[in-house]
Design a protein around this motif. Structure first.
Motif, PDB file in Angstrom:
ATOM      1  N   THR A  57       0.829  -1.205   0.000  1.00 58.04           N
ATOM      2  CA  THR A  57       0.000   0.000   0.000  1.00 58.04           C
ATOM      3  C   THR A  57       0.862   1.252   0.000  1.00 58.04           C
ATOM      4  N   VAL A  58       1.924   1.260   0.783  1.00 58.14           N
ATOM      5  CA  VAL A  58       2.842   2.405   0.798  1.00 58.14           C
ATOM      6  C   VAL A  58       3.510   2.570  -0.557  1.00 58.14           C
ATOM      7  N   ALA A  59       3.869   1.456  -1.201  1.00 54.57           N
ATOM      8  CA  ALA A  59       4.496   1.530  -2.522  1.00 54.57           C
ATOM      9  C   ALA A  59       3.543   2.140  -3.542  1.00 54.57           C
ATOM     10  N   LYS A  60       2.289   1.736  -3.517  1.00 53.39           N
ATOM     11  CA  LYS A  60       1.313   2.317  -4.443  1.00 53.39           C
ATOM     12  C   LYS A  60       1.112   3.799  -4.165  1.00 53.39           C
ATOM     13  N   PHE A  61       1.142   4.152  -2.899  1.00 55.27           N
ATOM     14  CA  PHE A  61       0.959   5.560  -2.537  1.00 55.27           C
ATOM     15  C   PHE A  61       2.108   6.418  -3.063  1.00 55.27           C
ATOM     16  N   ILE A  62       3.328   5.930  -2.972  1.00 61.39           N
ATOM     17  CA  ILE A  62       4.480   6.720  -3.397  1.00 61.39           C
ATOM     18  C   ILE A  62       4.523   6.875  -4.918  1.00 61.39           C
ATOM     19  N   THR A  63       3.928   5.930  -5.657  1.00 62.52           N
ATOM     20  CA  THR A  63       3.928   6.058  -7.115  1.00 62.52           C
ATOM     21  C   THR A  63       3.150   7.276  -7.592  1.00 62.52           C
ATOM     22  N   GLU A  64       2.364   7.877  -6.737  1.00 63.75           N
ATOM     23  CA  GLU A  64       1.610   9.063  -7.127  1.00 63.75           C
ATOM     24  C   GLU A  64       2.480  10.312  -7.223  1.00 63.75           C
ATOM     25  N   PHE A  65       3.746  10.225  -6.855  1.00 68.03           N
ATOM     26  CA  PHE A  65       4.610  11.395  -6.820  1.00 68.03           C
ATOM     27  C   PHE A  65       5.780  11.184  -7.781  1.00 68.03           C
ATOM     28  N   PRO A  66       6.236  12.251  -8.420  1.00 66.45           N
ATOM     29  CA  PRO A  66       7.287  12.105  -9.434  1.00 66.45           C
ATOM     30  C   PRO A  66       8.614  11.621  -8.884  1.00 66.45           C
ATOM     31  N   LEU A  67       8.827  11.710  -7.574  1.00 63.44           N
ATOM     32  CA  LEU A  67      10.091  11.268  -6.977  1.00 63.44           C
ATOM     33  C   LEU A  67      10.038   9.812  -6.541  1.00 63.44           C
ATOM     34  N   PHE A  68       9.143   9.038  -7.122  1.00 62.22           N
ATOM     35  CA  PHE A  68       9.000   7.639  -6.729  1.00 62.22           C
ATOM     36  C   PHE A  68      10.288   6.858  -6.978  1.00 62.22           C
ATOM     37  N   LEU A  69      10.881   7.021  -8.154  1.00 63.85           N
ATOM     38  CA  LEU A  69      12.079   6.249  -8.492  1.00 63.85           C
ATOM     39  C   LEU A  69      13.246   6.594  -7.585  1.00 63.85           C
ATOM     40  N   GLN A  70      13.430   7.892  -7.299  1.00 65.54           N
ATOM     41  CA  GLN A  70      14.508   8.292  -6.397  1.00 65.54           C
ATOM     42  C   GLN A  70      14.255   7.792  -4.987  1.00 65.54           C
ATOM     43  N   THR A  71      13.003   7.842  -4.546  1.00 67.18           N
ATOM     44  CA  THR A  71      12.680   7.409  -3.190  1.00 67.18           C
ATOM     45  C   THR A  71      13.012   5.934  -2.990  1.00 67.18           C
ATOM     46  N   VAL A  72      12.679   5.106  -3.967  1.00 67.86           N
ATOM     47  CA  VAL A  72      12.911   3.665  -3.839  1.00 67.86           C
ATOM     48  C   VAL A  72      14.405   3.354  -3.795  1.00 67.86           C
ATOM     49  N   VAL A  73      15.178   3.950  -4.702  1.00 66.60           N
ATOM     50  CA  VAL A  73      16.597   3.607  -4.753  1.00 66.60           C
ATOM     51  C   VAL A  73      17.344   4.167  -3.544  1.00 66.60           C
ATOM     52  N   HIS A  74      16.948   5.338  -3.050  1.00 65.34           N
ATOM     53  CA  HIS A  74      17.585   5.872  -1.842  1.00 65.34           C
ATOM     54  C   HIS A  74      17.277   4.984  -0.634  1.00 65.34           C
ATOM     55  N   CYS A  75      16.038   4.524  -0.558  1.00 72.13           N
ATOM     56  CA  CYS A  75      15.667   3.639   0.550  1.00 72.13           C
ATOM     57  C   CYS A  75      16.427   2.328   0.464  1.00 72.13           C
ATOM     58  N   ALA A  76      16.576   1.782  -0.731  1.00 67.00           N
ATOM     59  CA  ALA A  76      17.262   0.495  -0.890  1.00 67.00           C
ATOM     60  C   ALA A  76      18.734   0.601  -0.523  1.00 67.00           C
ATOM     61  N   ARG A  77      19.387   1.674  -0.933  1.00 61.07           N
ATOM     62  CA  ARG A  77      20.820   1.798  -0.669  1.00 61.07           C
ATOM     63  C   ARG A  77      21.117   2.109   0.795  1.00 61.07           C
ATOM     64  N   LYS A  78      20.100   2.514   1.557  1.00 62.67           N
ATOM     65  CA  LYS A  78      20.271   2.724   2.993  1.00 62.67           C
ATOM     66  C   LYS A  78      19.759   1.542   3.810  1.00 62.67           C
ATOM     67  N   THR A  79      19.380   0.472   3.124  1.00 62.20           N
ATOM     68  CA  THR A  79      18.821  -0.698   3.780  1.00 62.20           C
ATOM     69  C   THR A  79      19.742  -1.887   3.544  1.00 62.20           C
ATOM     70  N   GLU A  80      19.704  -2.841   4.438  1.00 55.31           N
ATOM     71  CA  GLU A  80      20.515  -4.039   4.297  1.00 55.31           C
ATOM     72  C   GLU A  80      20.105  -4.824   3.057  1.00 55.31           C
TER      73      GLU A  80
END
Length: 301
Positions: free
Chosen positions: A141-164
């Motif tokens: 649900t959070v992933a679908k919510f973030i797709t509504e914003f143009p920074l979706f791609l940046q948000t995902v990759v920044h989160c992944a690189r700060k995660t194990e």
């Protein structure tokens, strides 16, 4: 803290029974609150740091060392973002439309991308590290919510690189295959974000896939004259080498997210590498995804 939030209907429509009253949204903060800046979605407060110093005293007679502990407290003024807590609580209560309206009203804040990243990271950490099975996970649900914003791609990759790395499968099973997200960055001409996805692909795919995507990004950067990125891609390709892995790492496949009330805006994010820009429909270039809601005098698309 608790937020006593009113939920107003849009476009002067007749309110539902559950929207006619305010709701209480609780969340935890790490500071002592002193004031709230509502328009900035910030809590101003104080944080205390206690230190213990060891003082050594020596007696003149027995010359025994006595250790005395004196606590030293440092109080500092600080601030904390709370918007992601409210958005998450609204999504948990299937009030996605209200969460989207609230987020759109705060999208101009300079730290709004950080708000989306915090919400995605916190939900990922809690669900991916949970020892008990989660019957209704919130991450799709959070992933679908973030797709509504143009920074979706940046948000995902920044989160992944700060995660194990161990949590990446769970993350990309909800947000989409990293190869598709990389290709979508190329379609949007966001080459810097596409370069960040190469680190993800290098760890989740065989070297041949990483070289293929890196070569494609190198050619695109070369056409646009981005020489710094070209140099980075050359170093990246040299670092990969020509070694092939016999067994490719497990790449997560996009899972079907659970339905959530208030919005339905999950998009098919797959774009083939062999598909040229001329053959791609115009809708694939539009990363600004909007919620399908009736428009009215007070609504914004």
């Amino acid at each position: 803290m608790k937020v006593w939030l009113p939920l107003f209907p849009r476009d002067h429509r007749k309110p539902h029974s559950f929207l006619s009253q305010r709701i209480m949204l609780p969340f935890h903060i790490n500071i002592y609150p002193l004031a709230v800046l509502f328009e900035d979605a910030l809590v101003l407060g104080a944080v205390n740091d206690t230190l213990l110093y060891d003082s050594l005293y020596t007696r003149n007679t027995a010359r025994e060392q006595l250790e005395v502990l004196f606590p030293f407290c440092v109080v500092e003024r600080t601030s904390q973002i709370y918007l992601h807590h409210i958005l998450r609580q609204l999504l948990v209560r299937n009030l996605g439309e209200q969460a989207l309206l609230l987020a759109q009203s705060c999208a101009a804040l300079p730290y709004f991308p950080h708000v989306l990243e915090l919400m995605l990271h916190e939900v990922l950490e809690e669900e991916a590290t949970s020892r008990e099975p989660i019957p209704d996970p919130l991450l799709p649900t959070v992933a679908k919510f973030i797709t509504e914003f143009p920074l979706f791609l940046q948000t995902v990759v920044h989160c992944a690189r700060k995660t194990e790395y161990a949590l990446w499968n769970y993350l990309f099973a909800a947000v989409g295959n990293p190869k598709d997200l990389f290709e979508e960055c190329l379609m949007a001409q966001d080459l810097d974000t596409a370069a960040s996805y190469l680190i993800i692909l290098q760890n989740m795919e065989v070297p041949a896939v990483s070289r293929q995507h890196a070569t494609l990004l190198f050619n695109t950067a070369l056409e646009q004259g981005k020489w710094d990125l070209c140099r980075h891609m050359i170093r990246f390709l040299k670092a990969i080498g020509s070694g092939e892995s016999e067994t490719p790492p497990s790449t997560p496949t996009a899972q079907e997210p659970s339905s959530s009330g208030g919005f339905d805006f999950f998009r098919n994010r797959s774009i083939s590498l062999s598909q040229s820009a001329e053959n791609v429909p115009p809708s694939k270039f539009n990363l600004q995804k909007t919620l399908s809601m009736p428009s009215g005098p007070s609504g914004k698309r």
